[in-house]
Structure formats: structure tokens, C-alpha cells
Design a protein around this motif. Structure first.
Motif, PDB file in Angstrom:
ATOM      1  N   ILE A  54      37.599 -26.266 -23.496  1.00 24.29           N
ATOM      2  CA  ILE A  54      36.448 -25.968 -24.338  1.00 24.29           C
ATOM      3  C   ILE A  54      35.458 -25.119 -23.560  1.00 24.29           C
ATOM      4  CG2 ILE A  54      34.516 -26.949 -25.651  1.00 24.29           C
ATOM      5  CD1 ILE A  54      36.202 -29.522 -25.883  1.00 24.29           C
ATOM      6  N   ASN A  55      35.312 -23.847 -23.929  1.00 23.89           N
ATOM      7  CA  ASN A  55      34.309 -22.950 -23.336  1.00 23.89           C
ATOM      8  C   ASN A  55      34.309 -22.953 -21.811  1.00 23.89           C
ATOM      9  OD1 ASN A  55      33.436 -22.229 -25.907  1.00 23.89           O
ATOM     10  ND2 ASN A  55      32.006 -23.935 -25.989  1.00 23.89           N
ATOM     11  N   GLY A  56      35.459 -22.872 -21.206  1.00 23.72           N
ATOM     12  CA  GLY A  56      35.559 -22.818 -19.751  1.00 23.72           C
ATOM     13  C   GLY A  56      35.785 -24.162 -19.086  1.00 23.72           C
ATOM     14  N   PHE A  57      35.482 -25.259 -19.774  1.00 20.42           N
ATOM     15  CA  PHE A  57      35.687 -26.590 -19.201  1.00 20.42           C
ATOM     16  C   PHE A  57      37.117 -27.044 -19.453  1.00 20.42           C
ATOM     17  CE2 PHE A  57      31.100 -26.541 -19.773  1.00 20.42           C
ATOM     18  CZ  PHE A  57      30.672 -27.015 -18.539  1.00 20.42           C
ATOM     19  N   LEU A  86      48.536 -33.855  -4.349  1.00 21.35           N
ATOM     20  CA  LEU A  86      48.621 -33.742  -5.807  1.00 21.35           C
ATOM     21  C   LEU A  86      47.234 -33.969  -6.397  1.00 21.35           C
ATOM     22  CD1 LEU A  86      51.856 -35.865  -6.281  1.00 21.35           C
ATOM     23  CD2 LEU A  86      51.683 -33.382  -6.344  1.00 21.35           C
ATOM     24  N   PRO A  87      46.348 -32.957  -6.349  1.00 27.05           N
ATOM     25  CA  PRO A  87      45.007 -33.135  -6.908  1.00 27.05           C
ATOM     26  C   PRO A  87      44.961 -32.920  -8.423  1.00 27.05           C
ATOM     27  CG  PRO A  87      45.175 -31.013  -5.830  1.00 27.05           C
ATOM     28  CD  PRO A  87      46.490 -31.703  -5.615  1.00 27.05           C
ATOM     29  N   VAL A  88      44.160 -33.736  -9.082  1.00 26.38           N
ATOM     30  CA  VAL A  88      43.842 -33.578 -10.497  1.00 26.38           C
ATOM     31  C   VAL A  88      42.327 -33.460 -10.570  1.00 26.38           C
ATOM     32  CG1 VAL A  88      43.942 -34.612 -12.802  1.00 26.38           C
ATOM     33  CG2 VAL A  88      45.847 -34.932 -11.204  1.00 26.38           C
ATOM     34  N   MET A  89      41.830 -32.286 -10.986  1.00 21.82           N
ATOM     35  CA  MET A  89      40.392 -32.016 -10.934  1.00 21.82           C
ATOM     36  C   MET A  89      39.852 -31.593 -12.293  1.00 21.82           C
ATOM     37  SD  MET A  89      40.176 -29.895  -7.338  1.00 21.82           S
ATOM     38  CE  MET A  89      41.644 -28.911  -7.611  1.00 21.82           C
ATOM     39  N   ALA A  90      38.657 -32.089 -12.626  1.00 20.48           N
ATOM     40  CA  ALA A  90      37.900 -31.522 -13.740  1.00 20.48           C
ATOM     41  C   ALA A  90      37.475 -30.135 -13.286  1.00 20.48           C
ATOM     42  CB  ALA A  90      36.686 -32.398 -14.039  1.00 20.48           C
ATOM     43  N   TRP A  91      37.604 -29.137 -14.156  1.00 15.29           N
ATOM     44  CA  TRP A  91      37.475 -27.741 -13.722  1.00 15.29           C
ATOM     45  C   TRP A  91      36.610 -26.941 -14.701  1.00 15.29           C
ATOM     46  CZ3 TRP A  91      39.433 -26.357  -9.100  1.00 15.29           C
ATOM     47  CH2 TRP A  91      39.418 -24.999  -8.759  1.00 15.29           C
ATOM     48  N   TYR A  92      35.867 -25.975 -14.162  1.00 21.66           N
ATOM     49  CA  TYR A  92      35.103 -25.057 -15.002  1.00 21.66           C
ATOM     50  C   TYR A  92      35.413 -23.627 -14.584  1.00 21.66           C
ATOM     51  CZ  TYR A  92      31.394 -22.521 -17.309  1.00 21.66           C
ATOM     52  OH  TYR A  92      30.708 -21.625 -18.085  1.00 21.66           O
ATOM     53  N   ASN A  93      35.729 -22.772 -15.553  1.00 24.83           N
ATOM     54  CA  ASN A  93      35.979 -21.346 -15.333  1.00 24.83           C
ATOM     55  C   ASN A  93      34.871 -20.538 -16.000  1.00 24.83           C
ATOM     56  OD1 ASN A  93      38.584 -21.367 -13.971  1.00 24.83           O
ATOM     57  ND2 ASN A  93      39.413 -22.113 -15.898  1.00 24.83           N
ATOM     58  N   TYR A  94      34.235 -19.660 -15.237  1.00 27.39           N
ATOM     59  CA  TYR A  94      33.229 -18.759 -15.789  1.00 27.39           C
ATOM     60  C   TYR A  94      33.835 -17.362 -15.840  1.00 27.39           C
ATOM     61  CZ  TYR A  94      28.774 -16.650 -16.887  1.00 27.39           C
ATOM     62  OH  TYR A  94      27.764 -15.980 -17.511  1.00 27.39           O
ATOM     63  N   ASN A  95      33.921 -16.788 -17.033  1.00 29.59           N
ATOM     64  CA  ASN A  95      34.611 -15.516 -17.246  1.00 29.59           C
ATOM     65  C   ASN A  95      33.660 -14.328 -17.272  1.00 29.59           C
ATOM     66  OD1 ASN A  95      37.466 -16.289 -17.796  1.00 29.59           O
ATOM     67  ND2 ASN A  95      36.469 -17.542 -19.341  1.00 29.59           N
ATOM     68  N   PHE A  96      34.008 -13.283 -16.503  1.00 25.71           N
ATOM     69  CA  PHE A  96      33.354 -11.977 -16.550  1.00 25.71           C
ATOM     70  C   PHE A  96      34.430 -10.951 -16.914  1.00 25.71           C
ATOM     71  CE2 PHE A  96      31.259 -14.286 -13.095  1.00 25.71           C
ATOM     72  CZ  PHE A  96      29.926 -14.178 -13.430  1.00 25.71           C
ATOM     73  N   THR A  97      34.873 -10.905 -18.123  1.00 22.36           N
ATOM     74  CA  THR A  97      35.927 -10.017 -18.604  1.00 22.36           C
ATOM     75  C   THR A  97      37.198 -10.175 -17.764  1.00 22.36           C
ATOM     76  OG1 THR A  97      34.192  -8.501 -19.284  1.00 22.36           O
ATOM     77  CG2 THR A  97      36.426  -7.687 -19.423  1.00 22.36           C
ATOM     78  N   ARG A  98      37.414  -9.341 -16.739  1.00 25.86           N
ATOM     79  CA  ARG A  98      38.633  -9.430 -15.916  1.00 25.86           C
ATOM     80  C   ARG A  98      38.427 -10.225 -14.628  1.00 25.86           C
ATOM     81  NH1 ARG A  98      42.921  -7.014 -17.804  1.00 25.86           N
ATOM     82  NH2 ARG A  98      42.733  -5.211 -19.140  1.00 25.86           N
ATOM     83  N   PHE A  99      37.245 -10.723 -14.405  1.00 20.29           N
ATOM     84  CA  PHE A  99      36.949 -11.485 -13.195  1.00 20.29           C
ATOM     85  C   PHE A  99      36.527 -12.899 -13.596  1.00 20.29           C
ATOM     86  CE2 PHE A  99      34.130 -12.629  -9.597  1.00 20.29           C
ATOM     87  CZ  PHE A  99      35.045 -12.467  -8.566  1.00 20.29           C
ATOM     88  N   VAL A 100      37.113 -13.917 -12.951  1.00 15.14           N
ATOM     89  CA  VAL A 100      36.833 -15.317 -13.290  1.00 15.14           C
ATOM     90  C   VAL A 100      36.501 -16.073 -12.010  1.00 15.14           C
ATOM     91  CG1 VAL A 100      37.772 -17.439 -14.282  1.00 15.14           C
ATOM     92  CG2 VAL A 100      38.442 -15.223 -15.227  1.00 15.14           C
ATOM     93  N   ILE A 101      35.432 -16.864 -12.053  1.00 16.07           N
ATOM     94  CA  ILE A 101      35.085 -17.769 -10.948  1.00 16.07           C
ATOM     95  C   ILE A 101      35.267 -19.185 -11.462  1.00 16.07           C
ATOM     96  CG2 ILE A 101      33.257 -18.611  -9.440  1.00 16.07           C
ATOM     97  CD1 ILE A 101      32.101 -15.814  -9.449  1.00 16.07           C
TER      98      ILE A 101
END
Length: 193
Positions: A54-57, A86-101
């Protein structure tokens, strides 16, 4: 315990993918160090799955194997070993078109192929943190640069044998898992929108 972790990871992947907006799979090569009796550089690689719900989360599940040398408490015995994380992590992706942090935190299950410390746990549960930057060359294929760390602050189940019986205690073991690795890799993103 290994089967339980694999079943949970599979169930999470199947249930989450039904409403995932993006599903990414990647491979990576790791290089790092450890502050828990591992000598020299830790070298290895792994695979990961990132579910953007959901929206990067979302969640990121990884499987890493690292070759290293482990010493015992007195530093005299050195054994070649493989450490599996074997890590399982809650993750957030912030998108800048072709670049993601992206970044996240969660729980890591760590296993060592050669146990050099008597009465230490075969399976360690640690906190895991990760951070990465992705550059997508095409809409679906990208290069990834990042870091991963484990922090051993959780107690482990330790087995001891006394008078023909085995006792299990929840305590801090002699072998800890405090490490940090940098990695470089490649990722493929499936658009499930």
C-alpha cells in the motif's frame, strides 16, 4: 524451526501477493564484517522478495548465506563456517520515477553451519535493519546498492545436558550475531496493478 520459518514466509508471500501492487525479486552479493567472533571479512550473497502493498509500505523477505571464519572464546580455534540469515522486515519504498529508496526493520533468523561454542544456540533470533537505493534502467529491471545489519539483543533457547536429561533455557548465548554488510545486486519488478 526452519520448516516453521519457511512455511510462514511462504504463507506471507502467497497471501500478500493477492493484493500486492508491486512484487520485486532480486539477487545480491554481500561484503561485510561481524562483531561476534567472526574473523576478517564476511563474503556471501542472497536473494530477496519485496512486496509493495500500500503506497510504498510492504514487506521484504531475504535469504542470505555468508562464508566466514569463526573463533571460539579464547581465540585459539578457528573454523570455516557458513552463516545463514533469513530476515523478514516491514519495508517502505519511496519512488522517484526510476530511482527508489527503501528501508525497513524486522526480525532475523540466523543459523551457523559450524557451532564452535559449547551450549550455544543453533538458531539465533536477532533484530534486522536494511536500507537500499535502486536505479531502474528499464521499467522492470534495476540495479541495487544497500546495506544490511543484525543486532543480537534477543535471548536464545540454550540446551544443556545434565545427568542424562536435556534442559532448555531462554538466555543470552555465548555466540552473538552483530554484523553489518554492504551489498550490490540486481532486481526485477513485476507490476501487478
Amino acid at each position: 524451526m526452519k520448516k516453521i520459518i519457511l512455511i510462514l514466509a511462504g504463507a506471507l508471500l502467497l497471501s500478500a501477493s493477492t493484493f500486492a501492487m508491486d512484487l520485486s525479486v532480486g539477487v545480491k552479493g554481500n561484503l561485510g564484517g561481524d562483531a561476534s567472533g567472526i574473523d576478517g571479512a564476511a563474503l556471501g550473497g542472497g536473494v530477496y522478495v519485496n512486496l509493495d502493498l500500500i503506497n510504498g509500505f510492504g514487506v521484504q523477505i531475504e535469504g542470505d548465506i555468508t562464508a566466514c571464519k569463526i573463533t571460539n572464546d579464547d581465540g585459539l580455534v578457528v573454523n570455516e563456517a557458513a552463516v545463514i540469515n533469513l530476515p523478514v522486515m516491514a519495508w517502505y519504498n519511496y519512488n522517484f520515477t526510476r530511482f527508489v529508496i527503501g528501508g525497513g526493520a524486522g526480525i532475523n533468523a540466523s543459523m551457523v553451519s559450524t557451532n564452535t561454542v559449547e551450549n550455544s544456540a543453533d538458531l539465533k533470533m536477532t533484530f534486522a535493519v536494511g536500507l537500499n537505493a535502486k536505479w531502474f534502467i528499464t521499467d522492470n529491471f534495476g540495479l541495487v546498492l544497500g546495506g544490511f545489519g543484525t543486532l543480537d539483543v534477543l535471548p536464545s533457547v540454550i540446551s544443556t545436558k545434565q545427568e542424562g536429561s536435556t534442559k532448555y533455557n531462554l538466555q543470552k548465548s555465548d555466540f552473538s550475531r552483530n554484523s553489518i554488510c554492504g551489498f550490490i545486486g540486481a532486481e526485477y519488478k513485476f507490476d501487478l496493478k
